[in-house]
Design an enzyme around this catalytic site. Structure first.
Site, PDB file in Angstrom:
ATOM      1  CB  SER A 176      87.596  83.728  29.991  1.00  0.00           C
ATOM      2  OG  SER A 176      88.068  84.855  30.050  1.00  0.00           O
ATOM      3  CB  SER A 212      89.242  86.716  27.570  1.00  0.00           C
ATOM      4  OG  SER A 212      89.618  85.348  28.076  1.00  0.00           O
ATOM      5  CE  LYS A 262      91.482  83.292  25.627  1.00  0.00           C
ATOM      6  NZ  LYS A 262      90.379  83.430  26.701  1.00  0.00           N
TER       7      LYS A 262
END
Ligand SMILES: [Mg+2]
Ligand SMILES: [Zn+2]
Lengths: 493, 95, 489
Positions: A183, A159, A79
């Protein structure tokens, strides 16, 4: 032999170990898959060289007869909230465009030390603020899933939407995520994969671009529970560079996996039966209860009376911390600088931040600034931290009756991109089931439970006691074994 | 809850985010909605409740007083949008 | 306790000035408060900066134990309450010397609570209340004179540990404020928590000044930032008090504001650049947990405290029998007291403490002043000083001779005993030799002998002088006196 990209972390690790295939072959297969998946927009940066170097090291170690490291030969996605030395890290924000960290986050460093290679940096909601990936400055990620007979792009969740989409689309067997209010879990649920947020403090926050420090926690996302356990073992661990890191040994979670829940009590919090919850979610939840019963667990109803206040408390605490954490993006030491003609220092800040931050980030900074400003601090922030203490107390009381909690992960299946972006509160409500455990710092996981009427994945959430990742993983495994979730998106990209 | 555009501008000023009148007018009701929504927290009786300070029981560790870092000017300055002679530079500040 | 009578004479009557000081003292430590970068003064720009100090994304603070320890010891030295539970807060504002966009400080729960410091002005002792001491980070430095349109940012100081020592508004004159800063500096230096070096910025004061009619409520105050010497603190107060009186007497109002002292003009002026920074949005730093101190830590802090200046001074007067003046002089600087005590230790019981004190204050200090040296780099060691004093005490050296020997010690670095030996500077009590000289002096001054015997008693001194001179200063003055009396009477 099936496609190498269909293999998960354990299968790749074991296959490389026993010589079924080489790590280079694995890396090559995933690198090709990543390169062919541009329409998903899951990767912001591709780093094939990193993945190849790690694979080569694994193959060389094997050839030399050395013991292979725990993730040798496993290429993963990172990420883009994790700072990676020498690889651009933007948190999907224009304000960090071009920023190349001179350091490695502890979690990514731990993964490289365990032998993993990096396929690239994964797209996300800007500064991890969002639940659909629509706040990325570099275009939203598109879920690999589609409703049958419909090409409307769906949200991969957020996210960690780049992570969820990439795993579901078989672009990587596993990826890192971060979870501030859900997330990891919500995007995992949206694409039919597994993701765990460990206890706050298990994974170091050092080198992770901060959103809300008291909530941010890294965790793995993968296709099944075992793979998550393997990844989490590599990611977690005490880090003296993070003052909130837990100074505890990392348990052998993979070795401890056990789907037999005899003697375990599973709590069903009645307050999670929210108004207007789709019947399908209700049904899924009941199925989850039956599966856990089948695994030997006793089911008990519990009460978490302050659940309803978790979201509003979260939307004070997280923006307040964010407004301060994001003050460092000022155009002085790194990232973008906007200097209008004749502007002074303060004007430069205002112009840089106006141009560099996206709408949702600005919205949260403004809310956070407002709730901390003179005259409002006690009414908002102090009250929210008190409510947070009450929410944590609710959980503590629940643990007197049960060992883990079972809830749905999200109130709905994946929605279409654009469907909720006009109404911030509707978007925020997506996190209604994930936020309470974040506020209390508890380990929590989402596992796929089935499909909705449109054939889209739905997730079940297991919440555990502090430090009891094992209990969470085991309950997750029990569900996984009974759900028999094998659905995958058809390849259209 | 109603938030005035002037309030939005003041808060944006504190946060150092330049906004136009139009943006302030657009953001005012949006922030008003969000703040109105979070205000339901006021309903909760929190008398006698201490605000949470640590999510998970843990205590602050203290580091030894040893120089272990620094001397990395190149790395510190590597991403600077503007610099000179080993300094970051900014538009001239009049104090 | 008598109240200060310092007044500003306005056109409409007298005004009293009310002063509170926030002193920022750099905590003596090797590394910074929240990073492992060095704190040494004068390094090349941005070399003592870690990625934490530069607030790179994802960097986190980790607190330095020594900085906490020194602040606790300081608190104990002023008899303050030590809070076993404290917490760090963020003070949010934007400035180019503040990379994080916030300063990690302590607002809500400081490490040290109330204490007090005794100051002395005009022989009157007054207690100045301390409200709190909190620990916080220093900011970096901006340099404005290197470029026509740019300011340069040096983060070497960014993150250096400071104690902010906040007094109560208990001072009423520039002299009291000056005495307070000096006393605070002395205490910090005794404790070893701050080097007190004001030129290098190790100590600087935010000076809060307001004026009022004597006995009235407090007026609105201004805060003049970063004043870096005792003299400037006093000048700031003098200027600010007069300015405020003028504003008020002209019917104006004092605005609560931040001001800057201009040392060249001795004036203060409003600091426009920080005007809108008043809403700091303090909240607990979520990167740090509460700071909890255990009893063992506190016990170590207390046990490691040295004898403090007030206690030492009392002991010097009481146990050593020194005059109040000498006791004050010897305890004003920790290095002086340390040197004096080393001297006493070397002297043992052979030399009276009073003699040692007198010698240090007059002879050694005189010499150091002349040489422009501090006591730490005195060319004469305490052991050497003690040897000299012992030679005086046992009668080997007269006062005059000892001064002579001391001069030679300063010049050559030789020990007193060796000098006496080599140069034959020993005082003599040899009555035969002295009697011979006396006889000679009397023969050469027969007229004066007659006058003396005729009643001019004052001439006795003349004969002592002549005899000592003829003896080259080496005669024991007591013996000379005795023998002269015998010869003349
Ligand atoms: Mg101040
Ligand atoms: Zn301060």
């Amino acid at each position: 032999m099936s496609d190498l990209t269909d293999l998960g972390v354990a299968a790749i690790r074991d296959g490389v170990r026993d010589g079924s295939f080489s790590a280079r072959e694995v890396a090559g297969a995933f690198i090709d898959a990543v390169a062919a998946a541009k329409p998903l927009n899951a990767f912001l940066v591709e780093t094939p060289d990193h993945a190849i170097a790690a694979a080569q090291a694994a193959d060389d170690a094997r050839a030399a007869g050395d013991t292979l490291r725990p993730l040798a030969g496993v290429p993963i996605g990172m990420k883009d909230l994790f700072c990676t030395q020498g690889v651009e890290t933007t948190a999907a924000s224009d304000i960090l465009k071009g920023f190349v960290p001179q350091y490695e986050s502890t979690v990514s460093g731990n993964l490289w030390a365990a032998g993993a290679g990096m396929l690239g940096k994964l797209n996300l909601d800007q500064f991890a603020m969002g639940s659909s990936n629509e706040t990325s400055a570099f275009g939203n990620v598109v879920s690999p899933w589609r409703r049958p007979g419909d090409t409307a792009p769906l949200a991969p969740g957020g996210s960690s939407g780049g992570s969820s989409a990439a795993i579901a689309a078989r672009l990587c067997p596993a990826a890192t995520g971060t979870d501030t209010g859900g997330s990891i879990r919500q995007p995992a649920a949206f694409v039919g994969i597994t993701g765990i947020k460990p206890t706050y403090g298990r994974c170091s926050r050092f080198g992770v671009v901060a959103f809300a420090s008291s909530l941010d926690q890294a965790g793995p996302m993968a296709r099944d529970v075992r793979d998550c356990a393997i990844m989490l073992e590599a990611m977690a661990g005490f880090d003296p560079k993070d003052a909130t890191s837990l100074d505890l040994p990392v348990p052998a979670w993979e070795a401890g996996l056990d789907a037999n829940l005899n003697g375990k009590r599973v709590g069903i919090p009645k307050e999670y039966r929210v108004d207007g919850m789709p019947a399908e979610i209700e049904t899924l939840w009941q199925r989850g209860i039956d599966w856990l019963k089948d695994a030997g667990a006793e089911i008990v109803e519990v009460s978490l009376p302050h659940t309803k206040y978790a979201l509003p408390a979260y939307y004070i605490i997280a923006p307040a911390e964010a407004s301060s954490n994001l003050a460092r993006y000022d155009g002085v030491r790194y990232g973008q600088r906007v200097l209008p003609e004749g502007a002074g220092l303060q004007d430069m800040y205002a112009a840089t931040r106006a141009a560099g931050f996206g709408d949702e980030v600005k919205r949260r900074i403004l809310i956070g600034t407002y709730v901390l400003s003179a005259g409002f601090y006690d009414a908002y922030y102090t009250q929210a931290q008190k409510v947070r203490a009450l929410i944590a107390r609710d959980f503590e009381q629940a643990w007197e009756q049960c060992d883990v909690l079972l809830t749905p992960t999200a109130p709905s299946a994946a929605f279409a991109l654009g469907e909720k972006s006009a109404d911030p509160i509707a978007m925020y409500l997506n996190d209604v089931f994930t936020v309470p455990s974040s506020l209390a710092g508890l380990p929590a996981m989402s596992v796929p439970g089935g499909l909705d009427k449109d054939g889209l994945p739905l997730g079940l959430q297991i919440i555990g006691k502090p430090l009891d990742e094992q209990g969470v993983l085991n309950a997750g495994l029990a569900i996984e074994q009974r759900a028999g979730f094998v659905a995958r998106p058809g390849k259209w990209w | 809850m109603s938030v005035e555009p002037a309030t939005v501008k003041r808060v944006a000023g504190l946060a150092r985010i330049a906004i136009t009148e139009d943006e302030a007018a657009r953001l005012a009701p949006e922030l008003g909605n969000i703040l109105g929504w979070i205000e339901q927290l006021g309903e909760v009786d929190t008398s006698g409740v201490e605000p949470m300070t640590a999510v998970i029981p843990n205590h602050l560790r203290l580091r030894d007083d040893v120089v272990t870092d620094g001397n990395v000017r190149d790395r510190v300055l590597a991403n600077a949008p503007q610099g000179d002679h080993g300094f970051f530079t900014v538009p001239k500040v009049i104090e | 306790m008598t109240e200060s009578t310092y007044r500003i004479r306005g056109a409409t009557g007298d005004w009293e000035v009310v002063i509170g000081l926030e002193v920022h003292a750099q905590i003596t430590s090797n590394a910074k408060l929240f990073s492992g970068a060095a704190t040494a003064f004068g390094a090349e720009p941005n070399t003592q900066v870690s990625l934490v100090d530069a607030a790179m994304p994802g960097m986190l603070p980790t607190p330095n134990r020594e900085c906490i320890r020194q602040a606790v010891r300081t608190g104990m030295a002023i008899d303050a309450q030590i809070n076993k539970w404290s917490r760090f807060d963020r003070k949010n504002y934007f400035y180019a010397d503040l990379p994080q966009g916030y300063q990690i400080s302590q607002l809500y729960h400081p490490l040290v609570g109330e204490g007090s410091i005794d100051i002395e002005v005009d022989d009157t002792t007054k207690a100045i209340g301390i409200e709190r001491i909190h620990v916080e980070q220093d900011a970096g430095k901006l340099i404005h004179d290197q470029h026509p349109t740019r300011s340069y940012v040096d983060l070497n100081r960014s993150g250096v540990a400071l104690m902010e020592i906040v007094s109560r508004p208990d001072m009423r004159s520039p002299a009291e404020a000056g005495a307070y800063v000096r006393k605070l500096r002395t205490i910090l230096r005794y404790v070893g928590s701050c080097d007190g070096n004001m030129e290098e910025g190790s100590m600087r004061a935010d000076v809060n000044v307001s004026v009022r009619r004597p006995g009235d409520e407090f007026g609105t105050r201004t805060e003049t930032k970063n004043v870096n010497s005792v003299r400037f603190v006093m000048a700031t107060i003098e200027y600010e008090a007069k300015r405020q009186v003028e504003v008020l007497e002209d019917g104006g109002r004092i605005v609560q504001e931040t001001r800057l002292f201009d040392p060249d003009k001795s004036v203060t002026r409003s600091m426009r650049s920080k005007e809108d920074a008043h809403d700091y949005r303090y909240f607990p730093d979520p990167d740090l947990l509460p700071l909890e101190l255990d009893d063992a830590f506190l016990a170590e802090c207390r046990d490691s405290l040295p004898e403090l200046p007030d206690a030492k001074r009392t002991r010097y007067e009481g146990d050593l029998g020194l005059s109040p003046y000498n006791a004050a002089v010897l305890t004003a600087e920790v290095e002086t007291a340390r040197w004096f005590e080393a001297l006493l230790a070397e002297c043992g019981s052979d030399v009276a403490a009073k003699s040692a004190a007198n010698w240090l204050i007059s002879d050694l200090y005189g010499a150091l002043n002349r040489l422009g040296k501090s006591i730490e780099d005195s060319p004469v060691s305490p052991a050497q000083g003690a040897e000299l004093l012992r030679l005086v005490a046992d009668g080997t050296l007269s006062g005059t001779l000892s001064k002579q020997v001391f001069e030679i010690m300063l010049e050559t670095g030789q020990d007193a005993g060796a000098i006496v030996e080599e140069r034959g500077l020993k005082q003599t009590s040899d009555t035969g030799a002295i009697e011979a000289v006396i006889a000679d002096v009397m023969a050469k001054n027969a007229d004066k002998v007659t006058d003396y015997r005729g009643g001019k008693d004052k001439l006795f001194g003349f004969f002592v002088g002549q005899t000592m001179k003829a003896m080259g200063g080496k005669a024991n003055p007591g013996v000379v006196n005795e023998l002269l009396k015998k010869a003349l009477d």
